[in-house]
Design a protein around this motif. Structure first.
Motif, PDB file in Angstrom:
ATOM      1  N   PHE A  94       7.300 -25.786  -3.520  1.00  6.63           N
ATOM      2  CA  PHE A  94       6.020 -26.198  -4.090  1.00  6.63           C
ATOM      3  C   PHE A  94       5.965 -25.922  -5.592  1.00  6.63           C
TER       4      PHE A  94
ATOM      5  N   ILE B   7       8.279 -32.689   0.790  1.00  3.31           N
ATOM      6  CA  ILE B   7       7.058 -32.728  -0.023  1.00  3.31           C
ATOM      7  C   ILE B   7       6.935 -34.060  -0.753  1.00  3.31           C
TER       8      ILE B   7
ATOM      9  N   ILE C 291       5.273 -36.931   1.276  1.00  3.39           N
ATOM     10  CA  ILE C 291       3.859 -36.893   1.656  1.00  3.39           C
ATOM     11  C   ILE C 291       3.130 -38.033   0.935  1.00  3.39           C
TER      12      ILE C 291
ATOM     13  N   LEU D  31      -3.419 -37.514  -0.419  1.00  2.59           N
ATOM     14  CA  LEU D  31      -3.801 -36.417  -1.305  1.00  2.59           C
ATOM     15  C   LEU D  31      -4.917 -36.838  -2.255  1.00  2.59           C
TER      16      LEU D  31
ATOM     17  N   PHE E 124      -3.520 -27.912   1.135  1.00  2.00           N
ATOM     18  CA  PHE E 124      -2.266 -27.329   1.605  1.00  2.00           C
ATOM     19  C   PHE E 124      -2.270 -27.137   3.119  1.00  2.00           C
TER      20      PHE E 124
ATOM     21  N   LYS F  29      -0.751 -30.968   3.648  1.00  2.00           N
ATOM     22  CA  LYS F  29       0.659 -30.747   3.310  1.00  2.00           C
ATOM     23  C   LYS F  29       1.395 -30.018   4.426  1.00  2.00           C
TER      24      LYS F  29
END
Length: 307
Positions: free
Chosen positions: A108, A193, A196, A201, A215, A219
Motif C-alpha cells: 500500500f 491492488i 481494484i 474507489l 480499506f 480494498k
C-alpha cells in the motif's frame, strides 16, 4: 411434406450421430494428452502417499502386521515430536502473519506516489536473488557470538549473547523468514491492488467514505483471494525454513529451533518408517484443516466481490 420431414429427421439424426462421434474422439484425444500428466501424478504423488498410509498402520516393513493407530499414538507420545511440533507451529503462527501484514503494508505504501519507488521495490526483492548458502553466511556473521549484532549491542553495555543457542533463536529465525519473503509477497499484493476497479474507489469517495472504510470494506475484500494465496504460500515456505536452520545449526539444534523437519529427517535416518509416516500424515491432516479454514474465511470476506 412427409417425405421432406422424413429427410430432415434423417439428416438431423446423422448430424447428432456425427457430433457424438466427434465428442468421443475429442475426449479420447484429450485423454491421450493428459495421460503423461496423470501417470506422473500417480507414480510420483498418489502411489507414494498410499505407501505412506500403508507404513503408518503396520508394525514394520518385515512383519507387516496391521496395528491401526498404534504408530500415531507412539508419535503423539514422543517428546521430540511434541517439541518439534510446538516449535514449528509457534514459528509459523508468528512469522506467517507478520510476513503477510508487513508485505501488505509495504504494498500500500509503494502504491502511492513516493520518490524512488522502483529502487525500494528492487531493494526488497533482492533477498530472492541471494542463494541459501549466502543467506546462512550473512546470518552467521550477524548473529555469531562474536558477530556484528553483539559488537553493536556491546557499545550500549549489553553482554554478548549466543543468539542461535539461546531463547532468542526463534526471533532470529523469524527475522530471516520475513527478510526472505517480504519482497515476493509485496509484489503479489501490489499487482492485486492495481487490479481494484478505480470507479469503485471513486464512488466510495463521493459517498464520503473515510480511508479506513475504503480499506476495510473495499480494498480488503478485493484483496481477499490474494491474501489467501500469499498466506498459503507463506505457510508452505515456513516449513522450508528447515534448510537455513539445518545449515546454521545441524541435525540437533538448540531446543527452540528443533522443528518438525528435524524430527522427520532424524527419524528417516534411524529407518523408523512407521513413525515417520504417521508423523507425516498427522502434519498433512493439520495442514488440510488449516488451509480449509483459510478458504472458508476467504469465501466469507470475498463472496460479495465475486462476479
Amino acid at each position: 411434406m412427409q417425405k421432406i420431414d422424413f429427410h430432415k429427421q434423417k439428416t438431423a439424426r446423422k448430424r447428432r450421430k456425427k457430433a457424438g462421434a466427434d465428442n468421443i474422439d475429442i475426449r479420447w484425444k484429450s485423454g491421450l494428452f493428459l495421460l503423461p500428466s496423470i501417470l506422473g501424478v500417480t507414480v510420483f504423488f498418489l502411489l507414494p502417499f498410499l505407501v505412506v498410509i500403508y507404513y503408518s498402520v503396520i508394525n514394520n516393513p518385515i512383519q507387516k502386521e496391521f496395528v491401526l493407530f498404534d504408530n500415531f499414538v507412539r508419535v503423539v507420545q514422543n517428546q521430540a515430536f511434541r517439541l518439534a511440533a510446538a516449535n514449528t507451529f509457534k514459528f509459523s503462527f508468528t512469522a506467517v502473519p507478520l510476513a503477510v501484514v508487513l508485505s501488505l503494508f509495504l504494498a500500500f505504501q509503494l502504491d502511492k506516489a513516493i520518490p524512488y519507488k522502483s529502487y525500494f521495490r528492487t531493494f526488497l526483492l533482492s533477498p530472492m536473488m541471494v542463494p541459501t548458502a549466502s543467506v546462512v553466511l550473512i546470518w552467521q556473521v550477524l548473529f555469531h557470538y562474536n558477530g556484528v549484532v553483539n559488537q553493536w549491542t556491546a557499545l550500549w553495555g549489553s553482554d554478548k549473547i549466543d543468539w542461535l543457542k539461546s531463547e532468542y533463536a526463534p526471533f532470529v529465525l523469524v527475522i530471516l523468514f520475513v527478510w526472505k519473503n517480504l519482497g515476493y509477497n509485496m509484489i503479489l499484493f501490489m499487482a492485486a491492488i492495481s487490479s481494484i476497479p478505480k470507479e469503485v474507489l471513486e464512488v466510495a469517495v463521493l459517498e464520503s467514505a473515510n480511508n479506513f472504510q475504503i480499506f476495510w470494506h473495499i480494498k480488503l475484500r478485493y484483496l481477499s483471494s490474494t491474501i489467501l494465496f500469499v498466506t498459503i504460500m507463506s505457510l508452505i515456505n515456513s516449513f522450508k525454513i528447515f534448510r537455513e536452520v539445518y545449515l546454521l545449526t545441524g541435525d540437533y539444534p538448540y531446543d527452540s529451533l528443533y522443528l518438525l523437519q528435524h524430527f522427520m529427517n532424524n527419524t528417516f535416518r534411524s529407518l523408523d518408517y512407521q513413525k515417520l509416516s504417521a508423523a507425516a500424515i498427522i502434519m498433512s491432516l493439520f495442514m488440510l484443516v488449516l488451509i480449509g479454514i483459510l478458504f472458508l474465511t476467504e469465501n466469507h470476506f470475498g463472496k460479495d466481490m465475486e462476479g
